[in-house]
Write a protein that holds these residues in place. Structure first.
Motif, PDB file in Angstrom:
ATOM      1  N   THR A 174      43.961  23.074  23.981  1.00 56.18           N
ATOM      2  CA  THR A 174      44.493  23.711  25.188  1.00 56.18           C
ATOM      3  C   THR A 174      43.607  24.726  25.447  1.00 56.18           C
ATOM      4  OG1 THR A 174      46.729  23.255  24.135  1.00 56.18           O
ATOM      5  CG2 THR A 174      46.404  24.916  25.912  1.00 56.18           C
ATOM      6  N   LEU A 175      43.083  24.619  26.746  1.00 54.61           N
ATOM      7  CA  LEU A 175      42.182  25.822  27.259  1.00 54.61           C
ATOM      8  C   LEU A 175      42.633  26.573  28.329  1.00 54.61           C
ATOM      9  CD1 LEU A 175      38.958  23.185  27.951  1.00 54.61           C
ATOM     10  CD2 LEU A 175      39.625  24.676  25.895  1.00 54.61           C
ATOM     11  N   VAL A 176      42.077  27.705  28.525  1.00 55.55           N
ATOM     12  CA  VAL A 176      42.478  28.583  29.529  1.00 55.55           C
ATOM     13  C   VAL A 176      41.030  28.996  30.483  1.00 55.55           C
ATOM     14  CG1 VAL A 176      42.551  30.794  28.210  1.00 55.55           C
ATOM     15  CG2 VAL A 176      43.817  30.440  30.480  1.00 55.55           C
ATOM     16  N   ASP A 177      41.094  28.742  31.613  1.00 59.22           N
ATOM     17  CA  ASP A 177      40.065  29.114  32.383  1.00 59.22           C
ATOM     18  C   ASP A 177      39.910  30.495  32.298  1.00 59.22           C
ATOM     19  OD1 ASP A 177      38.372  29.815  34.469  1.00 59.22           O
ATOM     20  OD2 ASP A 177      38.247  27.692  35.121  1.00 59.22           O
TER      21      ASP A 177
ATOM     22  N   ILE B 282      33.019  20.823  20.930  1.00 59.25           N
ATOM     23  CA  ILE B 282      33.039  20.230  19.658  1.00 59.25           C
ATOM     24  C   ILE B 282      32.399  21.095  18.488  1.00 59.25           C
ATOM     25  CG2 ILE B 282      31.573  18.463  18.036  1.00 59.25           C
ATOM     26  CD1 ILE B 282      32.281  16.478  20.384  1.00 59.25           C
ATOM     27  N   GLY B 283      33.116  21.316  17.586  1.00 58.75           N
ATOM     28  CA  GLY B 283      32.858  22.350  16.340  1.00 58.75           C
ATOM     29  C   GLY B 283      33.411  23.872  16.668  1.00 58.75           C
ATOM     30  N   LYS B 284      34.164  23.927  17.649  1.00 58.09           N
ATOM     31  CA  LYS B 284      34.653  25.381  18.071  1.00 58.09           C
ATOM     32  C   LYS B 284      36.091  25.266  17.427  1.00 58.09           C
ATOM     33  CE  LYS B 284      31.205  26.949  20.351  1.00 58.09           C
ATOM     34  NZ  LYS B 284      29.977  26.020  20.023  1.00 58.09           N
ATOM     35  N   GLU B 285      36.680  26.423  17.223  1.00 62.02           N
ATOM     36  CA  GLU B 285      38.014  26.844  16.750  1.00 62.02           C
ATOM     37  C   GLU B 285      39.050  27.583  17.683  1.00 62.02           C
ATOM     38  OE1 GLU B 285      37.683  28.319  12.880  1.00 62.02           O
ATOM     39  OE2 GLU B 285      36.409  26.765  12.046  1.00 62.02           O
ATOM     40  N   GLU B 286      40.192  27.513  17.363  1.00 56.28           N
ATOM     41  CA  GLU B 286      41.106  28.166  18.062  1.00 56.28           C
ATOM     42  C   GLU B 286      40.747  29.914  18.450  1.00 56.28           C
ATOM     43  OE1 GLU B 286      44.963  28.110  16.770  1.00 56.28           O
ATOM     44  OE2 GLU B 286      45.349  25.905  16.917  1.00 56.28           O
ATOM     45  N   GLY B 287      40.869  30.285  19.558  1.00 58.63           N
ATOM     46  CA  GLY B 287      40.285  31.825  19.950  1.00 58.63           C
ATOM     47  C   GLY B 287      38.735  31.705  20.357  1.00 58.63           C
ATOM     48  N   ASP B 288      37.802  30.772  20.007  1.00 59.11           N
ATOM     49  CA  ASP B 288      36.627  30.532  20.614  1.00 59.11           C
ATOM     50  C   ASP B 288      36.499  30.563  21.940  1.00 59.11           C
ATOM     51  OD1 ASP B 288      35.900  30.781  18.157  1.00 59.11           O
ATOM     52  OD2 ASP B 288      35.242  28.841  17.696  1.00 59.11           O
ATOM     53  N   SER B 289      35.464  31.219  22.501  1.00 59.35           N
ATOM     54  CA  SER B 289      34.987  31.157  24.184  1.00 59.35           C
ATOM     55  C   SER B 289      33.914  30.400  24.194  1.00 59.35           C
ATOM     56  CB  SER B 289      34.944  32.414  24.682  1.00 59.35           C
ATOM     57  OG  SER B 289      36.135  33.391  24.717  1.00 59.35           O
TER      58      SER B 289
ATOM     59  N   PRO C 209      28.499  21.100  37.805  1.00 61.12           N
ATOM     60  CA  PRO C 209      27.877  21.066  39.237  1.00 61.12           C
ATOM     61  C   PRO C 209      28.254  22.350  40.118  1.00 61.12           C
ATOM     62  CG  PRO C 209      28.516  19.011  38.514  1.00 61.12           C
ATOM     63  CD  PRO C 209      29.026  19.725  37.573  1.00 61.12           C
ATOM     64  N   GLY C 210      29.497  23.012  39.778  1.00 67.92           N
ATOM     65  CA  GLY C 210      30.145  23.819  40.673  1.00 67.92           C
ATOM     66  C   GLY C 210      29.508  25.305  40.065  1.00 67.92           C
ATOM     67  N   GLY C 211      28.935  25.358  38.989  1.00 70.60           N
ATOM     68  CA  GLY C 211      28.254  26.660  38.483  1.00 70.60           C
ATOM     69  C   GLY C 211      28.880  26.754  36.900  1.00 70.60           C
ATOM     70  N   ALA C 212      28.589  27.812  36.262  1.00 69.49           N
ATOM     71  CA  ALA C 212      29.047  27.944  35.052  1.00 69.49           C
ATOM     72  C   ALA C 212      30.599  28.246  34.885  1.00 69.49           C
ATOM     73  CB  ALA C 212      28.218  29.180  34.400  1.00 69.49           C
ATOM     74  N   ARG C 213      31.330  27.651  33.904  1.00 71.51           N
ATOM     75  CA  ARG C 213      32.876  28.379  33.756  1.00 71.51           C
ATOM     76  C   ARG C 213      32.912  28.573  32.232  1.00 71.51           C
ATOM     77  NH1 ARG C 213      35.896  26.522  38.318  1.00 71.51           N
ATOM     78  NH2 ARG C 213      37.444  27.469  37.192  1.00 71.51           N
ATOM     79  N   SER C 214      33.855  29.238  32.143  1.00 75.12           N
ATOM     80  CA  SER C 214      34.165  29.986  30.912  1.00 75.12           C
ATOM     81  C   SER C 214      35.507  29.800  30.375  1.00 75.12           C
ATOM     82  CB  SER C 214      34.131  31.628  30.673  1.00 75.12           C
ATOM     83  OG  SER C 214      32.599  31.821  30.783  1.00 75.12           O
ATOM     84  N   TYR C 215      35.794  29.134  29.261  1.00 80.66           N
ATOM     85  CA  TYR C 215      37.164  28.911  28.820  1.00 80.66           C
ATOM     86  C   TYR C 215      37.342  29.402  27.436  1.00 80.66           C
ATOM     87  CZ  TYR C 215      36.621  25.058  32.126  1.00 80.66           C
ATOM     88  OH  TYR C 215      36.676  24.361  33.468  1.00 80.66           O
ATOM     89  N   GLU C 216      38.596  29.637  27.142  1.00 76.96           N
ATOM     90  CA  GLU C 216      38.918  30.050  25.809  1.00 76.96           C
ATOM     91  C   GLU C 216      39.825  29.062  25.208  1.00 76.96           C
ATOM     92  OE1 GLU C 216      41.678  33.569  23.520  1.00 76.96           O
ATOM     93  OE2 GLU C 216      41.129  33.962  25.449  1.00 76.96           O
ATOM     94  N   ILE C 217      39.486  28.891  23.924  1.00 78.45           N
ATOM     95  CA  ILE C 217      40.416  27.712  23.423  1.00 78.45           C
ATOM     96  C   ILE C 217      41.711  28.377  22.640  1.00 78.45           C
ATOM     97  CG2 ILE C 217      40.555  26.004  21.482  1.00 78.45           C
ATOM     98  CD1 ILE C 217      37.443  25.769  21.597  1.00 78.45           C
TER      99      ILE C 217
END
Length: 156
Positions: A91-94, A129-136, A142-150
């Motif tokens: 589950t991610l949040v933009d 892959i390799g990330k955990e809950e709370g990591d960003s 193609p539309g540019g850089a996007r940041s997500y939080e797990i």
């Protein structure tokens, strides 16, 4: 040959598609070819050529599915835990729009972004892959850089 990772549900879905192609589609197209042959001259018979083309597609897909299932490495996500890896439901949040999304990291043959099945070789999955809950994470799209939080990592 390299093994192809699949979830149990992905393997069942591909097996079902193959069974449908073999038991329903193949007999229907054979019947359609026979009926088109009865119409006469095959050189100018559009129904015949269309049916033969569809037959080629069906036979090619059956061979592709047999190859995938023959090389399948069935992985049960319920037996896994920890950081994001194959089979994880994430589950991610933009971070820009606060929009939540849920994806399961799966193998290429079962990937379907519309139903939340994320190809493990996609840029987003590779970043997860390799990330955990709370990591960003930051993903180049193609539309540019996007940041997500797990927000959550499940193995269902």
């Amino acid at each position: 040959m390299e093994k192809i990772p699949l979830t149990r549900s992905g393997a069942v879905q591909l097996e079902g598609e193959m069974k449908t192609l073999k038991s329903v589609e193949r007999p229907n197209i054979i019947k359609a070819i026979a009926e088109a042959r009865e119409l006469g001259d095959l050189k100018e018979n559009a129904e015949y050529h269309s049916a033969r083309e569809k037959q080629g597609f069906i036979e090619g897909r059956i061979k592709e599915l047999e190859a995938i299932l023959g090389l399948a490495d069935i992985i049960d996500p319920a037996k896994l835990s920890g950081s994001v890896k194959f089979g994880a439901t994430v589950t991610l949040v933009d971070e820009d729009t606060d929009e939540e999304k849920i994806y399961q990291v799966v193998g290429e043959p079962e990937a379907d972004i519309e139903s939340g099945k994320l190809n493990m070789r996609s840029p987003l999955a590779r970043a997860l892959i390799g990330k955990e809950e709370g990591d960003s994470i930051e993903v180049r799209t193609p539309g540019g850089a996007r940041s997500y939080e797990i927000l959550k990592v499940d193995f269902i």
